[in-house]
Design a protein around this motif. Structure first.
Motif, PDB file in Angstrom:
ATOM      1  N   MET A  76      -4.060  16.604 -11.850  1.00  0.00           N
ATOM      2  CA  MET A  76      -2.802  15.869 -11.850  1.00  0.00           C
ATOM      3  C   MET A  76      -2.765  15.020 -13.116  1.00  0.00           C
ATOM      4  SD  MET A  76      -1.154  13.480  -8.853  1.00  0.00           S
ATOM      5  CE  MET A  76      -0.973  14.875  -7.739  1.00  0.00           C
ATOM      6  N   GLN A  77      -1.598  14.990 -13.739  1.00  0.00           N
ATOM      7  CA  GLN A  77      -1.421  14.239 -14.980  1.00  0.00           C
ATOM      8  C   GLN A  77      -0.162  13.394 -14.893  1.00  0.00           C
ATOM      9  OE1 GLN A  77      -1.942  16.393 -18.675  1.00  0.00           O
ATOM     10  NE2 GLN A  77      -0.179  15.341 -19.567  1.00  0.00           N
ATOM     11  N   PHE A  78      -0.296  12.147 -15.306  1.00  0.00           N
ATOM     12  CA  PHE A  78       0.859  11.261 -15.451  1.00  0.00           C
ATOM     13  C   PHE A  78       1.118  11.161 -16.948  1.00  0.00           C
ATOM     14  CE2 PHE A  78      -0.997   8.998 -11.508  1.00  0.00           C
ATOM     15  CZ  PHE A  78      -0.484   9.966 -10.666  1.00  0.00           C
ATOM     16  N   ASN A  79       2.269  11.636 -17.390  1.00  0.00           N
ATOM     17  CA  ASN A  79       2.551  11.778 -18.810  1.00  0.00           C
ATOM     18  C   ASN A  79       2.838  10.469 -19.532  1.00  0.00           C
ATOM     19  OD1 ASN A  79       2.381  14.624 -18.641  1.00  0.00           O
ATOM     20  ND2 ASN A  79       4.441  14.671 -17.788  1.00  0.00           N
ATOM     21  N   ILE A  80       3.538   9.566 -18.852  1.00  0.00           N
ATOM     22  CA  ILE A  80       3.912   8.308 -19.502  1.00  0.00           C
ATOM     23  C   ILE A  80       3.819   7.182 -18.473  1.00  0.00           C
ATOM     24  CG2 ILE A  80       5.753   7.016 -20.638  1.00  0.00           C
ATOM     25  CD1 ILE A  80       6.685   9.519 -21.954  1.00  0.00           C
ATOM     26  N   GLY A 103       0.786  -1.225   0.000  1.00  0.00           N
ATOM     27  CA  GLY A 103       0.000   0.000   0.000  1.00  0.00           C
ATOM     28  C   GLY A 103       0.819   1.277   0.000  1.00  0.00           C
ATOM     29  N   ILE A 104       2.118   1.155  -0.204  1.00  0.00           N
ATOM     30  CA  ILE A 104       2.987   2.335  -0.183  1.00  0.00           C
ATOM     31  C   ILE A 104       2.662   3.273  -1.349  1.00  0.00           C
ATOM     32  CG2 ILE A 104       5.377   3.154  -0.170  1.00  0.00           C
ATOM     33  CD1 ILE A 104       4.571   1.367   2.285  1.00  0.00           C
ATOM     34  N   ALA A 105       2.535   2.727  -2.555  1.00  0.00           N
ATOM     35  CA  ALA A 105       2.248   3.570  -3.725  1.00  0.00           C
ATOM     36  C   ALA A 105       0.897   4.254  -3.586  1.00  0.00           C
ATOM     37  CB  ALA A 105       2.313   2.741  -5.005  1.00  0.00           C
ATOM     38  N   ARG A 106      -0.098   3.539  -3.083  1.00  0.00           N
ATOM     39  CA  ARG A 106      -1.420   4.151  -2.879  1.00  0.00           C
ATOM     40  C   ARG A 106      -1.312   5.302  -1.878  1.00  0.00           C
ATOM     41  NH1 ARG A 106      -6.387   2.952  -4.056  1.00  0.00           N
ATOM     42  NH2 ARG A 106      -5.880   0.825  -4.691  1.00  0.00           N
ATOM     43  N   ALA A 107      -0.577   5.069  -0.791  1.00  0.00           N
ATOM     44  CA  ALA A 107      -0.412   6.118   0.222  1.00  0.00           C
ATOM     45  C   ALA A 107       0.284   7.338  -0.378  1.00  0.00           C
ATOM     46  CB  ALA A 107       0.375   5.583   1.419  1.00  0.00           C
ATOM     47  N   MET A 108       1.298   7.106  -1.226  1.00  0.00           N
ATOM     48  CA  MET A 108       1.989   8.230  -1.862  1.00  0.00           C
ATOM     49  C   MET A 108       1.055   8.968  -2.808  1.00  0.00           C
ATOM     50  SD  MET A 108       5.933   7.035  -2.563  1.00  0.00           S
ATOM     51  CE  MET A 108       5.590   5.515  -3.455  1.00  0.00           C
ATOM     52  N   VAL A 152      -1.150   0.904 -13.570  1.00  0.00           N
ATOM     53  CA  VAL A 152      -2.344   1.380 -14.286  1.00  0.00           C
ATOM     54  C   VAL A 152      -3.590   1.114 -13.446  1.00  0.00           C
ATOM     55  CG1 VAL A 152      -3.789   1.102 -16.342  1.00  0.00           C
ATOM     56  CG2 VAL A 152      -1.294   1.132 -16.571  1.00  0.00           C
ATOM     57  N   ALA A 153      -3.705  -0.090 -12.912  1.00  0.00           N
ATOM     58  CA  ALA A 153      -4.871  -0.437 -12.087  1.00  0.00           C
ATOM     59  C   ALA A 153      -4.918   0.414 -10.819  1.00  0.00           C
ATOM     60  CB  ALA A 153      -4.846  -1.922 -11.732  1.00  0.00           C
ATOM     61  N   LEU A 154      -3.775   0.647 -10.207  1.00  0.00           N
ATOM     62  CA  LEU A 154      -3.737   1.460  -8.992  1.00  0.00           C
ATOM     63  C   LEU A 154      -4.176   2.888  -9.287  1.00  0.00           C
ATOM     64  CD1 LEU A 154      -3.120   2.026  -6.042  1.00  0.00           C
ATOM     65  CD2 LEU A 154      -0.713   2.314  -6.689  1.00  0.00           C
ATOM     66  N   TRP A 155      -3.607   3.485 -10.323  1.00  0.00           N
ATOM     67  CA  TRP A 155      -3.961   4.874 -10.637  1.00  0.00           C
ATOM     68  C   TRP A 155      -5.446   4.973 -10.992  1.00  0.00           C
ATOM     69  CZ3 TRP A 155      -0.231   5.563  -7.994  1.00  0.00           C
ATOM     70  CH2 TRP A 155       1.110   5.447  -8.334  1.00  0.00           C
ATOM     71  N   GLU A 156      -5.975   3.995 -11.719  1.00  0.00           N
ATOM     72  CA  GLU A 156      -7.408   4.015 -12.029  1.00  0.00           C
ATOM     73  C   GLU A 156      -8.235   3.908 -10.750  1.00  0.00           C
ATOM     74  OE1 GLU A 156      -7.679   2.417 -16.610  1.00  0.00           O
ATOM     75  OE2 GLU A 156      -7.666   0.893 -15.017  1.00  0.00           O
ATOM     76  N   ASP A 204       3.052   0.583 -25.673  1.00  0.00           N
ATOM     77  CA  ASP A 204       2.322   1.841 -25.553  1.00  0.00           C
ATOM     78  C   ASP A 204       2.589   2.505 -24.201  1.00  0.00           C
ATOM     79  OD1 ASP A 204       1.265   1.079 -27.970  1.00  0.00           O
ATOM     80  OD2 ASP A 204      -0.779   0.797 -27.233  1.00  0.00           O
ATOM     81  N   ALA A 205       2.485   3.801 -24.214  1.00  0.00           N
ATOM     82  CA  ALA A 205       2.521   4.588 -22.973  1.00  0.00           C
ATOM     83  C   ALA A 205       1.165   5.276 -22.856  1.00  0.00           C
ATOM     84  CB  ALA A 205       3.642   5.619 -23.017  1.00  0.00           C
ATOM     85  N   LEU A 206       0.689   5.367 -21.630  1.00  0.00           N
ATOM     86  CA  LEU A 206      -0.609   5.970 -21.360  1.00  0.00           C
ATOM     87  C   LEU A 206      -0.454   7.332 -20.724  1.00  0.00           C
ATOM     88  CD1 LEU A 206      -2.245   2.804 -19.773  1.00  0.00           C
ATOM     89  CD2 LEU A 206      -2.251   3.479 -22.186  1.00  0.00           C
ATOM     90  N   VAL A 207      -1.342   8.239 -21.060  1.00  0.00           N
ATOM     91  CA  VAL A 207      -1.446   9.522 -20.386  1.00  0.00           C
ATOM     92  C   VAL A 207      -2.663   9.394 -19.471  1.00  0.00           C
ATOM     93  CG1 VAL A 207      -1.767  12.014 -20.635  1.00  0.00           C
ATOM     94  CG2 VAL A 207      -0.469  10.733 -22.366  1.00  0.00           C
ATOM     95  N   MET A 208      -2.458   9.654 -18.179  1.00  0.00           N
ATOM     96  CA  MET A 208      -3.542   9.516 -17.208  1.00  0.00           C
ATOM     97  C   MET A 208      -3.762  10.862 -16.519  1.00  0.00           C
ATOM     98  SD  MET A 208      -2.806   5.671 -15.767  1.00  0.00           S
ATOM     99  CE  MET A 208      -4.524   5.403 -15.263  1.00  0.00           C
ATOM    100  N   PHE A 209      -5.030  11.158 -16.201  1.00  0.00           N
ATOM    101  CA  PHE A 209      -5.395  12.490 -15.733  1.00  0.00           C
ATOM    102  C   PHE A 209      -6.488  12.392 -14.678  1.00  0.00           C
ATOM    103  CE2 PHE A 209      -7.735  16.494 -16.025  1.00  0.00           C
ATOM    104  CZ  PHE A 209      -6.716  17.431 -16.101  1.00  0.00           C
ATOM    105  N   LYS A 210      -6.439  13.331 -13.736  1.00  0.00           N
ATOM    106  CA  LYS A 210      -7.482  13.440 -12.722  1.00  0.00           C
ATOM    107  C   LYS A 210      -7.654  14.906 -12.341  1.00  0.00           C
ATOM    108  CE  LYS A 210      -8.861  12.025  -8.099  1.00  0.00           C
ATOM    109  NZ  LYS A 210      -8.553  11.212  -6.920  1.00  0.00           N
ATOM    110  N   THR A 211      -8.874  15.375 -12.317  1.00  0.00           N
ATOM    111  CA  THR A 211      -9.173  16.698 -11.796  1.00  0.00           C
ATOM    112  C   THR A 211      -9.142  16.619 -10.269  1.00  0.00           C
ATOM    113  OG1 THR A 211     -10.542  17.219 -13.704  1.00  0.00           O
ATOM    114  CG2 THR A 211     -10.895  18.550 -11.726  1.00  0.00           C
ATOM    115  N   LEU A 212      -8.478  17.572  -9.650  1.00  0.00           N
ATOM    116  CA  LEU A 212      -8.403  17.587  -8.185  1.00  0.00           C
ATOM    117  C   LEU A 212      -9.496  18.470  -7.626  1.00  0.00           C
ATOM    118  CD1 LEU A 212      -4.532  17.913  -7.768  1.00  0.00           C
ATOM    119  CD2 LEU A 212      -5.910  15.833  -7.599  1.00  0.00           C
TER     120      LEU A 212
END
Length: 162
Positions: A114-118, A93-98, A127-131, A154-162
């Protein structure tokens, strides 16, 4: 889990290097050079534009992340982060906490998103954690990452409105 997440200090450099070196050497999740020298990697992690943090568990540094503006000027309201967890702490759970901490920090610093570029598509756990943390895949960059064993993925761009 008694995790403490705090700003990284100069005294944390060796612990941070012990976490980021294996990740860089593996070359599977970051676009930084696999042979990046310690001094260069730490200069990147502690860059003036980055706010680095560490995660302690029972006094041991088990994770680290940085927070920064994704772009300058008109894009400076969108945050970006890089996260790494020690191999020994994977699955705890370290990555989730971060990720949760970084969103709180980003909001406190005035970021609106927040955006993860690659995010490397073969890094399915990330990918599953960030989703699960509310991020959506908003773009796919075909063959944008040269994975050491899977080839061009492939690389994914992931985004979330804060």
């Amino acid at each position: 889990m008694g995790l403490i997440i705090r700003p990284a200090a100069e005294a944390d450099r060796a612990a941070i290097w012990s976490i980021i070196a294996p990740t860089l050497r593996a070359g599977e999740t970051y676009t930084l050079p696999r042979d990046m020298r310690e001094a260069d990697a730490l200069a990147y992690w502690f860059a003036p534009s980055h706010a680095p943090f560490v995660v302690e568990d029972a006094g041991e540094v088990v994770g680290t992340y940085y927070l920064r503006a994704n772009q300058q000027g008109g894009g400076a309201h969108v945050a970006n982060c890089g996260y790494m967890t020690s191999a020994a702490a994977t699955g705890r759970g370290i990555a989730r906490a971060m990720c949760e901490h970084s969103q709180t920090e980003a909001r406190a610093r005035g970021f609106r998103a927040m955006q993860f570029n690659i995010v490397i598509s073969t890094n399915t756990r990330a990918v599953a954690l960030w989703e699960s943390c509310g991020f959506a895949v908003v773009g796919r960059l075909p063959g944008a990452f040269d994975h050491p064993t899977a080839g061009f993925v492939d690389a994914l761009v992931m985004f979330k409105t804060l």
